[in-house]
Scaffold this active site. Sequence first.
Site, mmCIF file in Angstrom:
data_model
loop_
_atom_site.group_PDB
_atom_site.id
_atom_site.type_symbol
_atom_site.label_atom_id
_atom_site.label_comp_id
_atom_site.label_asym_id
_atom_site.label_seq_id
_atom_site.Cartn_x
_atom_site.Cartn_y
_atom_site.Cartn_z
ATOM 1 N N CYS A 37 0.799 -1.215 0.000
ATOM 2 C CA CYS A 37 0.000 0.000 0.000
ATOM 3 C C CYS A 37 0.833 1.267 0.000
ATOM 4 O O CYS A 37 0.301 2.359 -0.100
ATOM 5 C CB CYS A 37 -0.942 0.016 1.198
ATOM 6 S SG CYS A 37 -0.059 -0.024 2.758
ATOM 7 N N ASP A 39 2.685 2.453 2.506
ATOM 8 C CA ASP A 39 2.848 3.083 3.813
ATOM 9 C C ASP A 39 4.306 2.956 4.271
ATOM 10 O O ASP A 39 4.948 1.926 4.051
ATOM 11 C CB ASP A 39 1.953 2.405 4.864
ATOM 12 C CG ASP A 39 0.495 2.756 4.674
ATOM 13 O OD1 ASP A 39 0.193 3.517 3.732
ATOM 14 O OD2 ASP A 39 -0.336 2.283 5.460
ATOM 15 N N CYS A 62 -2.066 5.524 6.098
ATOM 16 C CA CYS A 62 -3.464 5.711 6.461
ATOM 17 C C CYS A 62 -3.620 5.858 7.977
ATOM 18 O O CYS A 62 -2.677 5.666 8.739
ATOM 19 C CB CYS A 62 -4.282 4.533 5.961
ATOM 20 S SG CYS A 62 -3.857 3.008 6.801
ATOM 21 N N CYS A 105 -1.323 -3.032 8.629
ATOM 22 C CA CYS A 105 -0.834 -1.865 9.384
ATOM 23 C C CYS A 105 -0.228 -2.299 10.715
ATOM 24 O O CYS A 105 0.789 -1.753 11.150
ATOM 25 C CB CYS A 105 -1.974 -0.886 9.656
ATOM 26 S SG CYS A 105 -2.704 -0.211 8.162
#
Lengths: 132, 606, 223
Positions: A37, A39, A62, A105
């Site tokens: 993603c 990140d 995010c 995450c």
Amino acid sequence: MAYSDKVVDHFNNPRNMGSFKKDEEGVGTGMVGAPECGDVMKLQIKVQNDTIVDAKFKTFGCGSAIASSSLATEWLKGKTIEEAQQIKNTDIVQELNLPPVKIHCSVLAEDAIKAALADYQKKADGEGSGTK
Amino acid sequence: MTRIVGIDLGTTNSLVAYMKDGQPCVVPDRNGRAMVPSVVALTDNGLIVGDSAKEHLTRNPERTVYSVKRFMGKGLTDVQSELAYFPYQLTETGGVIRIRLGEKTYSPPQISAMVLKELKRRAEAYLGESITKAVITVPAYFNDSQRQATKDAGLIAGLEVLRIINEPTAASLAYGLQKHTQGTIAVYDFGGGTFDISILKLKDGIFEVLATNGDTHLGGDDLDRLLVDLFIGQIQEQHGIDLSGYPDHMQIVRLEAERAKIRLSDDLKTKITIELPNDKGHFTRELTREQLESLAIPVIERTLAPCRMALKDAGLTPKDIDEVVLVGGSTRMPLVRHRVEALFGKAPHCHLNPDEVVALGAAVQADILGGGTTDMLLLDVTPLSLGIETMGGVMSSLIRRNTTIPASAKELFTTYVDGQTGVDIHILQGERELVKDNRSLARFRLKVPPLPAGVPRIEVTFLIDANGILNVTATDMRTGQSQSIEVKPSYGLSDTEVERMIEDSFKFAADDVNARKLIEARLDAEALLKTTNKSLTEAGHLIAAGEAEGIRNALSQLTTAKDAADPRTIRARMADLEQAAKHLNVVMLDDSLRKSLQGKKVTEVT
Amino acid sequence: MARSMCWHCQSAVTGEYFCERCVKVQPVSKETDYFTCLGFPRRLMLDSKQLEAKFYEMSRTFHPDFYQTKSPAEQTISLGNAAVLNTAYRTLRDPIQRAEYLLGLETGSVKDIRTSPPADLFEEILELQDTLEEYRASERDSQEGRALRATLETEQRALEQRKQDLEAQLQRLFTEWDQLQDRGEATSQARADRDRLLKQMRDLLSNRTYITSIVNDLATTIA
């Protein structure tokens, strides 16, 4: 889905944002990214007498990634190196009630903790052996 | 093979169409008109639909429902800002708007069902067969709740809705059938209450939608409102009357505004005349096209951002578009055509009847489903991203907007506490980051067997079907058992409520036929009484006293019969009256002919 | 491909999508990868026109529109198959998604190729994020705001250039991958080449994702 006030607060007002100087004594830096993603997470610990006295993070990603790293730094403070090793991504998932799409995450946060601890160890070992 | 019809259930007007020898045709009424105004009125004689209901807008505004499409799949808070514009009373029960008509309240799907029933009846009368299956169109940008509400309306009307199809893509089917175009087209659909833009690739009979965008609350209605606000402001200023206290006059103003707007598509200026309440005379003014356009510009500009967004999502620039097709009554405005031309850099195609093309396309799709047309296939997309609520009130997407449907996404859920027996899932639709800015579709609780944390593995499949409607299923990956999920819609009727409405609608179906005959007879009787009374007043002195007495007698007999519950009696008394007044009408016609000829030379007449 | 029994008549399915005995549509197997589903080999340079033609052809085979008059079971299968087909086409149509998907197939999971994180790039991204925060907090029209904006615009252009360079490098690797596959050698050299290519692609794709992510953030903030 009801979230506890604490969780929403981690999301809205992340704690411990910022960074230490990398070469400062007792500082370990973990820098990780999630290739799925995009990140990016930097997590740093400051260790005195085998205990984490402070932790900071910077995260580009995010809300779930920010909350995960915020929570991780809160948990790290006051823990010994050994205790810190025990933190698992599933603990973060459970605390933040992360859904399946956001589990990566928490994995990122765990990886960041591991990387920071490893970096600290490496520096400590290096300093211990006198090679700088 | 039973016939499947195509229905355009519009904000302002609705139409039904069918396929005849490979070509779609609209179904006209006895007078050759294809459009049924999407208006339902409660009269003393019961509920009426269409043209006759439209007459009640000014007579009986609190009991006449129009533009109900704006309320489909919505809650009261969604429409708070425009409540003041509607003369009828709106309430809310269970997340669904209800419209009060007399003693009862109706959900928007029930009101729409009445319009659908009228179309069904019309098609049945015209085609001479029972109609039970239909394809119904919706704005492309309609969300799941709005689509579901439309499907519910069909069910309540006694129609099996085989497909919900997007209006601009329906239009493209009719257009493609006619033009045999290959290439990339943009369909700009600006109707009474909604705006859509769809970009399609047409190739070898495949109609592939590349991107769609729009605004389900933007249409000709908004232009009418700007004019209404302008007029009532001036009436207040010039005559000191606040028309907002007169619902019937507000409707007169609204209809006059709509008519003036329509006239200004052809004329450069037009005259506005509005009758004022309490015999205060008339408000008159001139309205130029330029004045209308200066009001309309901001509304029309609002259609351009979705167009740019759709182009971007399709990965195209305006020059990649081979043809722009206009759909919807509002595209008759010259300013709309100019703005569209400026955006796409080419003159739009406007040779199709913008009022009929959507219904025609729905008939084509119906024919594809029925197996009649086999060389055409529509590949449509979902207009909005679908996702679930995650931590901190953030939505995370599972199926992105403009994904070709049917589309599915799977998610594996587990537990984090020993013995946990459920996981709450909140499904959303929209493009914003925060849950509160998106549309809540439904919530459900996933049942999980009580096991140690992390052991249960439940796979949830989110499937958007070819109607753009979401289906959710769950499978326990450990046992392979599928689990039925009871989804509670956030803004929709529950299954049991829809079932009850269908039952009601069938229960009253027999009564309906009779009631309808009665309503029609009463309406006809009223019209006859009115004209005969007028003739008697104007020409009564031209006939014998005894004859006039006979007519008065027949008049009073019909007046009495009108209130009875038997349509046959009313028809019989009407025939009596027509017979009694036959001579009077002849005399009157002669008289008016004579008057019009007075002062003219004989040569001019012969 | 080994296929199970027909769900309807229980005879062994030999046809591609339909039972040859009872002519009922068969569900696409869960194990079928997207390349196989669309009838393409596992290559990275696919012809988009051919891909589209195949997608249209298969849509005509599976789309629910053509199953409206069939049994509910066949309708359900057509719906599921069409959803799989649409996902397959969406994934393979885009060269980057196609490569990510192939990497997943070849290595089990994306995570299985351990690569060293690009620490310099991460530092750069986090620093840029600080500048972004400063810009968000600043008065847009002030001297400071304008200066920050100019800095961000320069950064954006530089990053976009880097992204293009990465994509050009990826293109070369894609071609190399396809050539390696076409040769079909089973030598230890070929295996080493394969592993090297997978790792290089993994690194480049990851870096591209990080850059895309910050570029998007830059673009929306400046816009």
